[in-house]
Write a protein that holds these residues in place. Structure first.
Motif, mmCIF file in Angstrom:
data_model
loop_
_atom_site.group_PDB
_atom_site.id
_atom_site.type_symbol
_atom_site.label_atom_id
_atom_site.label_comp_id
_atom_site.label_asym_id
_atom_site.label_seq_id
_atom_site.Cartn_x
_atom_site.Cartn_y
_atom_site.Cartn_z
ATOM 1 N N PRO A 33 5.751 -34.899 34.629
ATOM 2 C CA PRO A 33 6.774 -33.961 34.063
ATOM 3 C C PRO A 33 6.170 -32.814 33.969
ATOM 4 N N ASP A 34 7.044 -31.663 33.879
ATOM 5 C CA ASP A 34 6.757 -30.171 33.617
ATOM 6 C C ASP A 34 6.284 -30.303 32.075
ATOM 7 N N ALA A 35 5.061 -29.374 31.789
ATOM 8 C CA ALA A 35 4.554 -29.368 30.412
ATOM 9 C C ALA A 35 5.435 -29.375 29.271
ATOM 10 N N SER A 36 6.577 -28.754 29.363
ATOM 11 C CA SER A 36 7.572 -28.656 28.376
ATOM 12 C C SER A 36 8.500 -29.950 28.377
ATOM 13 N N CYS A 37 8.398 -30.948 29.219
ATOM 14 C CA CYS A 37 9.380 -31.882 29.515
ATOM 15 C C CYS A 37 8.670 -33.379 29.266
ATOM 16 N N THR A 38 9.340 -34.271 29.209
ATOM 17 C CA THR A 38 8.943 -35.795 28.901
ATOM 18 C C THR A 38 9.452 -36.740 30.074
ATOM 19 N N GLY A 39 8.593 -37.662 30.599
ATOM 20 C CA GLY A 39 9.005 -38.464 31.628
ATOM 21 C C GLY A 39 10.566 -39.136 31.399
ATOM 22 N N ASP A 40 11.149 -39.392 30.283
ATOM 23 C CA ASP A 40 12.462 -39.942 30.055
ATOM 24 C C ASP A 40 13.491 -38.847 29.780
ATOM 25 N N GLN A 41 13.123 -37.723 30.549
ATOM 26 C CA GLN A 41 14.247 -36.651 30.339
ATOM 27 C C GLN A 41 15.002 -36.532 31.878
ATOM 28 N N ALA A 42 16.005 -36.037 31.790
ATOM 29 C CA ALA A 42 16.691 -35.566 33.084
ATOM 30 C C ALA A 42 16.078 -34.362 33.503
ATOM 31 N N TRP A 43 15.822 -34.319 34.982
ATOM 32 C CA TRP A 43 15.536 -33.057 35.472
ATOM 33 C C TRP A 43 14.092 -32.531 34.828
ATOM 34 N N TYR A 44 12.776 -33.476 34.807
ATOM 35 C CA TYR A 44 11.704 -33.311 34.257
ATOM 36 C C TYR A 44 10.902 -32.316 35.324
ATOM 37 N N GLY A 45 11.154 -32.356 36.259
ATOM 38 C CA GLY A 45 10.594 -31.604 37.230
ATOM 39 C C GLY A 45 11.175 -30.264 37.840
ATOM 40 N N GLN A 46 10.909 -29.090 37.695
ATOM 41 C CA GLN A 46 11.628 -27.902 38.131
ATOM 42 C C GLN A 46 10.849 -27.293 39.009
ATOM 43 N N GLN A 47 11.336 -26.851 40.571
ATOM 44 C CA GLN A 47 10.452 -26.156 41.406
ATOM 45 C C GLN A 47 10.857 -24.885 41.607
ATOM 46 N N THR A 73 24.095 -33.283 33.291
ATOM 47 C CA THR A 73 23.691 -34.474 32.465
ATOM 48 C C THR A 73 23.696 -35.866 33.350
ATOM 49 N N ILE A 74 22.614 -36.430 32.958
ATOM 50 C CA ILE A 74 22.524 -37.666 33.729
ATOM 51 C C ILE A 74 22.769 -39.163 32.559
ATOM 52 N N LYS A 75 23.739 -40.030 33.110
ATOM 53 C CA LYS A 75 23.780 -41.034 32.247
ATOM 54 C C LYS A 75 23.827 -42.275 33.104
ATOM 55 N N GLN A 76 22.783 -43.054 32.824
ATOM 56 C CA GLN A 76 22.437 -44.424 33.425
ATOM 57 C C GLN A 76 22.715 -45.576 32.893
ATOM 58 N N ASP A 77 23.915 -46.436 33.438
ATOM 59 C CA ASP A 77 24.427 -47.482 32.805
ATOM 60 C C ASP A 77 24.849 -47.219 31.385
ATOM 61 N N GLY A 78 25.469 -46.086 31.255
ATOM 62 C CA GLY A 78 26.343 -45.931 29.835
ATOM 63 C C GLY A 78 25.175 -45.193 28.946
ATOM 64 N N VAL A 79 24.040 -44.880 29.461
ATOM 65 C CA VAL A 79 23.022 -44.334 28.309
ATOM 66 C C VAL A 79 22.589 -42.768 28.791
ATOM 67 N N LYS A 80 23.074 -41.831 28.113
ATOM 68 C CA LYS A 80 22.844 -40.451 28.406
ATOM 69 C C LYS A 80 21.377 -40.248 28.223
ATOM 70 N N MET A 81 20.703 -39.529 29.276
ATOM 71 C CA MET A 81 19.151 -39.369 29.004
ATOM 72 C C MET A 81 19.258 -37.893 28.099
ATOM 73 N N ALA A 82 18.303 -37.607 27.578
ATOM 74 C CA ALA A 82 18.046 -36.222 27.255
ATOM 75 C C ALA A 82 17.801 -35.249 28.243
ATOM 76 N N THR A 83 18.080 -34.052 28.359
ATOM 77 C CA THR A 83 17.944 -33.036 29.644
ATOM 78 C C THR A 83 16.869 -32.109 29.058
ATOM 79 N N CYS A 84 15.857 -31.958 30.092
ATOM 80 C CA CYS A 84 14.859 -30.945 29.930
ATOM 81 C C CYS A 84 15.474 -29.465 30.023
ATOM 82 N N LYS A 85 15.373 -28.551 29.001
ATOM 83 C CA LYS A 85 15.923 -27.285 29.192
ATOM 84 C C LYS A 85 15.130 -26.682 30.431
ATOM 85 N N PRO A 86 15.869 -26.015 31.203
ATOM 86 C CA PRO A 86 15.445 -25.045 32.333
ATOM 87 C C PRO A 86 14.425 -24.191 31.824
ATOM 88 N N ARG A 87 13.254 -24.050 32.887
ATOM 89 C CA ARG A 87 12.173 -23.132 32.409
ATOM 90 C C ARG A 87 12.441 -21.814 33.143
#
Length: 446
Positions: free
Chosen positions: A38-52, A191-205
């Motif tokens: 994950p990016d430094a400001s994100c965690t692995g359980d968040q949506a879009w944890y990698g920004q390029q 937003t990303i929701k998997q099997d009905g559970v919405k992931m927290a979203t990492c904010k745009p960098r």
């Protein structure tokens, strides 16, 4: 555009970027690599944890796989059992293009849907569809873990039978270039929701000052590195290769893009050749200038492509150096000229204006700079970074009625491609600075 829905076949490939990377034979690209971190400001359980985006990433770790310099990519790896689903809800961006695509661990595109193929939510607007307004409506796309059916459901992409995929959201050339997300607010990122559970979203960098990114200053120096031991076969003049995107095209390609590429080398900028630059010239496709308020869907009616760009890249790392987007070019009589050189050999502003030319740097590192290859390995001047260059010309969503596009000629034998594209086929060669001053692109023997 759903890659499989539109009947693209494995045999559609003429010359893939894999072929051009006879220039990168030792560059293994299997595995998720940096996208697992994950990016430094994100965690692995968040949506879009990698920004390029080369403007927002200080270390350059994500500057891999020949990204478009005027685009931003958001990604995460997702796994799920066959039959499970992921729901993606977003707002259409104010940008030239957006797409949501599925990749396998070998970085090949397996399923995709582009902006114009996404049905908007009920009562909403898709600004990428012909005749639509500029209102940024909302959409819902479903990812299904399972095989891709012969007739995919609307607004649905598939894992193509895989249980682990890379999900990537890309936005090209925002109308407001300072807003990487394309001015979306509801939500800012899908937003990303998997099997009905919405992931927290990492904010745009955010976009960082150039002084805070390693890529920010690679256009300011002449090359002082070494000749790499990882050598590549090169030609004078450079050889152009056409790549029609298909499920075996590597380096996370967009399913809505096709590419032409050329490998260049500083070998020809030393004795006995003593050239100073590479010059490329071509007739420019027409495009909707969304930065000036034109609608992106004009590419399906009056214009030839949705987007085009020319980028200079570093092939030992697969990082982008700089890109020239269509609206940033300065054509003369319908033709654009691009000059690639070190800063000391950059033509003057008046010379560039006289010849309708734009400049892109070959790129160079300082003695203390570190960049990274696609596997996350650090590279420096001692590795010969920027000895080679990799020129990449993109066309996005060519108008089906334009017969001289990359997409239109992609099924032809290689020997017929140049004639079929006519003046839209780039001319490229090495040149001396003094000759460019007198002749412009004529220095490569037009």
């Amino acid at each position: 555009m759903n890659l499989l829905r539109n009947g693209m076949r494995l045999g559609a490939l003429l010359f893939s970027i894999a072929t051009t990377t006879v220039c990168t034979p030792a560059l293994a690209q299997s595995g998720w690599g940096v996208w697992l971190t994950p990016d430094a400001s994100c965690t692995g359980d968040q949506a879009w944890y990698g920004q390029q985006n080369i403007q927002s990433e200080p270390t350059g770790m994500r500057n891999i796989a020949y990204p478009e310099g005027n685009a931003t990519y958001w990604a995460r790896v997702i796994d799920g059992p066959i039959g499970s689903t992921v729901t993606i809800k977003g707002q259409f961006p104010a940008a030239r293009y957006m797409g949501i695509q599925v990749y396998d661990i070998e970085h090949n595109v397996r399923s995709a849907i582009g902006d114009q193929d996404i049905n908007p939510d009920s009562g909403s607007n898709n600004p990428f569809r012909a005749g639509a307004t500029a209102e940024l409506g909302t959409y819902t796309v479903k990812l299904v873990f399972g095989a891709t059916p012969a007739t995919p459901a609307p607004n649905t992409i598939y894992s193509d039978g895989l249980t682990e995929i890379g999900l990537l959201y890309r936005v090209y050339y925002p109308n407001n270039v300072k807003s990487l997300i394309g001015s979306t607010t509801s939500p800012a990122l899908p937003t990303i929701k998997q099997d009905g559970v919405k992931m927290a979203t990492c904010k745009p960098r955010p976009i960082l000052p150039k002084s805070e990114t390693v890529n920010g200053h690679i256009d300011q120096y002449d090359f002082t590195g070494t000749i790499p031991t990882d050598t590549r076969p090169v030609t004078n003049p450079p050889s152009l290769l056409l790549s029609i995107t298909n499920p075996l095209t590597p380096f996370y390609p967009s399913a809505d893009n096709n590419y032409m590429s050329a490998l260049i080398s500083r070998q020809f900028m030393t004795a006995p050749y003593d050239y100073n630059m590479v010059v490329m010239r071509m007739k420019t496709p027409t495009y909707p200038n969304t930065q000036l308020g034109e609608a992106p869907w004009l590419a399906t009616t009056e214009r030839q492509v949705r987007f085009w760009s020319v980028c200079e890249n570093e092939p030992l790392t697969t990082g982008v150096t700089r890109c020239l987007a269509d609206g940033q070019s300065t054509p003369l009589d319908g033709y654009v000229t691009v000059v690639f050189s070190d800063p000391s050999n950059k033509p003057s502003s008046s010379q560039l204006q006289t010849w309708g030319a734009s400049w892109l740097p070959l790129g160079a590192l300082t003695a203390s700079d570190v960049v990274y290859d696609i596997n996350g390995n650090p590279k420096t001047n001692a590795d010969g970074i920027y000895w080679y260059g990799f020129i990449l010309y993109r066309q996005t969503l060519a108008n089906p009625n334009w017969t001289q596009s990359m997409a239109a000629v992609g099924q032809l034998p290689r020997t017929q491609v140049k004639a079929a594209m006519g003046d839209y086929y780039p001319k490229i060669g090495y040149c001396r600075k003094s000759d460019f001053k007198k002749l412009g692109a004529g220095c490569i023997g037009l």
